[in-house]
Design a protein around this motif. Structure first.
Motif, PDB file in Angstrom:
ATOM      1  N   LYS A  12       0.815  -1.248   0.097  1.00 52.23           N
ATOM      2  CA  LYS A  12      -0.074   0.178   0.019  1.00 52.23           C
ATOM      3  C   LYS A  12       0.869   1.333  -0.085  1.00 52.23           C
ATOM      4  O   LYS A  12       0.297   2.438   0.078  1.00 52.23           O
ATOM      5  CB  LYS A  12      -1.003   0.072   1.399  1.00 52.23           C
ATOM      6  CG  LYS A  12      -2.094  -0.793   1.250  1.00 52.23           C
ATOM      7  CD  LYS A  12      -2.728  -0.730   2.450  1.00 52.23           C
ATOM      8  CE  LYS A  12      -3.827  -1.547   2.583  1.00 52.23           C
ATOM      9  NZ  LYS A  12      -4.788  -1.546   3.892  1.00 52.23           N
ATOM     10  N   GLU A  13       2.202   1.253   0.018  1.00 52.65           N
ATOM     11  CA  GLU A  13       3.015   2.390   0.378  1.00 52.65           C
ATOM     12  C   GLU A  13       2.930   3.394  -0.957  1.00 52.65           C
ATOM     13  O   GLU A  13       2.907   4.655  -0.794  1.00 52.65           O
ATOM     14  CB  GLU A  13       4.538   1.864   0.254  1.00 52.65           C
ATOM     15  CG  GLU A  13       4.732   1.057   1.846  1.00 52.65           C
ATOM     16  CD  GLU A  13       6.282   0.637   1.908  1.00 52.65           C
ATOM     17  OE1 GLU A  13       6.917   1.023   0.993  1.00 52.65           O
ATOM     18  OE2 GLU A  13       6.387   0.196   2.960  1.00 52.65           O
TER      19      GLU A  13
ATOM     20  N   ARG B 151     -11.938  -5.600   3.050  1.00 48.42           N
ATOM     21  CA  ARG B 151     -12.822  -5.926   3.954  1.00 48.42           C
ATOM     22  C   ARG B 151     -13.976  -6.693   3.600  1.00 48.42           C
ATOM     23  O   ARG B 151     -14.669  -7.812   3.989  1.00 48.42           O
ATOM     24  CB  ARG B 151     -13.503  -4.549   4.491  1.00 48.42           C
ATOM     25  CG  ARG B 151     -14.532  -4.677   5.485  1.00 48.42           C
ATOM     26  CD  ARG B 151     -15.148  -3.344   5.915  1.00 48.42           C
ATOM     27  NE  ARG B 151     -16.059  -2.619   4.647  1.00 48.42           N
ATOM     28  CZ  ARG B 151     -16.999  -3.124   4.086  1.00 48.42           C
ATOM     29  NH1 ARG B 151     -17.636  -3.939   4.564  1.00 48.42           N
ATOM     30  NH2 ARG B 151     -17.361  -2.282   3.220  1.00 48.42           N
ATOM     31  N   LEU B 152     -14.366  -6.338   2.196  1.00 55.40           N
ATOM     32  CA  LEU B 152     -15.299  -7.365   1.510  1.00 55.40           C
ATOM     33  C   LEU B 152     -14.847  -8.704   1.136  1.00 55.40           C
ATOM     34  O   LEU B 152     -15.701  -9.467   1.233  1.00 55.40           O
ATOM     35  CB  LEU B 152     -15.765  -6.598   0.024  1.00 55.40           C
ATOM     36  CG  LEU B 152     -16.723  -5.342   0.348  1.00 55.40           C
ATOM     37  CD1 LEU B 152     -16.770  -4.713  -1.162  1.00 55.40           C
ATOM     38  CD2 LEU B 152     -17.842  -5.509   0.883  1.00 55.40           C
ATOM     39  N   GLU B 153     -13.730  -8.743   0.930  1.00 58.71           N
ATOM     40  CA  GLU B 153     -13.103 -10.235   0.762  1.00 58.71           C
ATOM     41  C   GLU B 153     -13.055 -10.892   2.264  1.00 58.71           C
ATOM     42  O   GLU B 153     -13.571 -12.185   1.917  1.00 58.71           O
ATOM     43  CB  GLU B 153     -11.782 -10.212   0.371  1.00 58.71           C
ATOM     44  CG  GLU B 153     -11.523  -9.704  -1.365  1.00 58.71           C
ATOM     45  CD  GLU B 153     -10.259  -9.678  -1.887  1.00 58.71           C
ATOM     46  OE1 GLU B 153      -9.254  -9.406  -1.027  1.00 58.71           O
ATOM     47  OE2 GLU B 153      -9.854  -9.778  -2.865  1.00 58.71           O
TER      48      GLU B 153
ATOM     49  N   THR C 274      -6.059   3.695  -1.697  1.00 61.83           N
ATOM     50  CA  THR C 274      -5.741   2.835  -0.522  1.00 61.83           C
ATOM     51  C   THR C 274      -7.155   2.681   0.164  1.00 61.83           C
ATOM     52  O   THR C 274      -7.439   1.522   0.612  1.00 61.83           O
ATOM     53  CB  THR C 274      -5.003   3.970   0.517  1.00 61.83           C
ATOM     54  OG1 THR C 274      -3.649   4.144   0.059  1.00 61.83           O
ATOM     55  CG2 THR C 274      -4.821   3.314   1.856  1.00 61.83           C
ATOM     56  N   LYS C 275      -8.034   3.833   0.222  1.00 62.93           N
ATOM     57  CA  LYS C 275      -9.394   3.340   0.692  1.00 62.93           C
ATOM     58  C   LYS C 275     -10.176   2.304  -0.097  1.00 62.93           C
ATOM     59  O   LYS C 275     -10.839   1.305   0.574  1.00 62.93           O
ATOM     60  CB  LYS C 275     -10.512   4.590   0.497  1.00 62.93           C
ATOM     61  CG  LYS C 275     -10.062   5.821   1.456  1.00 62.93           C
ATOM     62  CD  LYS C 275     -10.279   5.464   2.952  1.00 62.93           C
ATOM     63  CE  LYS C 275      -9.952   6.509   3.750  1.00 62.93           C
ATOM     64  NZ  LYS C 275     -10.056   6.230   5.096  1.00 62.93           N
ATOM     65  N   LEU C 276      -9.862   2.043  -1.242  1.00 66.04           N
ATOM     66  CA  LEU C 276     -10.527   1.107  -2.200  1.00 66.04           C
ATOM     67  C   LEU C 276     -10.044  -0.191  -1.985  1.00 66.04           C
ATOM     68  O   LEU C 276     -10.519  -1.205  -2.047  1.00 66.04           O
ATOM     69  CB  LEU C 276     -10.471   1.479  -3.684  1.00 66.04           C
ATOM     70  CG  LEU C 276     -11.080   2.728  -4.287  1.00 66.04           C
ATOM     71  CD1 LEU C 276     -10.779   3.036  -5.661  1.00 66.04           C
ATOM     72  CD2 LEU C 276     -12.690   2.293  -4.062  1.00 66.04           C
TER      73      LEU C 276
END
Length: 153
Positions: A70-71, A86-88, A78-80
């Motif tokens: 994510k760097e 979270r959904l996974e 990053t939000k996506l």
């Protein structure tokens, strides 16, 4: 007196776990859920199979995740990525819950069949509830079950 965990509180806690990023411990989870659901002990949370399963699945997922991925992302990206993770996590947890329920159904099906209960008997509608007769009448007596027989007292 402490309140019991309701389905809605369990759903809220599991949702928090599914969206968890960073280090996950029981103490951190308890602190995070306290404002929304109240304070519960680790033992109370761990007794709930859905919470325990979600916690273990998420913790396992977080252990294997690469921190450097994510760097170089923008804030929106990053939000996506966080939403996707979270959904996974929620999807994986729900798959495991579904498999557990299917296994339970097969167990119940076998036990019902072994006891001679037919599918038609299992699919009978529930008896209706007479909400008006919630207070016992003067002439009614409670029914006591003894073995397989009903006995009026």
């Amino acid at each position: 007196m402490r309140q019991h965990l309701t389905d809605s509180k369990i759903n809220a806690i599991v949702g928090i776990i599914d969206g968890w990023t960073g280090k996950l411990t029981w103490n951190l989870l308890i602190e995070k859920i306290e404002p929304t659901t109240g304070r519960y002990s680790r033992q109370s949370l761990e007794k709930q199979p859905r919470i325990k399963s979600a916690f273990n699945i998420r913790k396992e997922h977080l252990r294997g995740r690469s921190k450097s991925s994510k760097e170089n992302l923008s804030i929106v990206e990053t939000k996506l990525v966080e939403r996707l993770e979270r959904l996974e996590a929620e999807n994986n947890r729900l798959k495991k819950e579904n498999n557990s329920l299917l296994e339970q159904f097969v167990r119940w099906q076998y036990n019902a069949s072994a006891r001679g209960i037919t599918a038609n008997q299992l699919n009978e509608a529930l008896p209706s509830i007479d909400r008006e007769a919630s207070k016992p009448t003067r002439n009614s007596r409670p029914t006591v079950f003894r073995g397989d027989r009903r006995v009026k007292t």
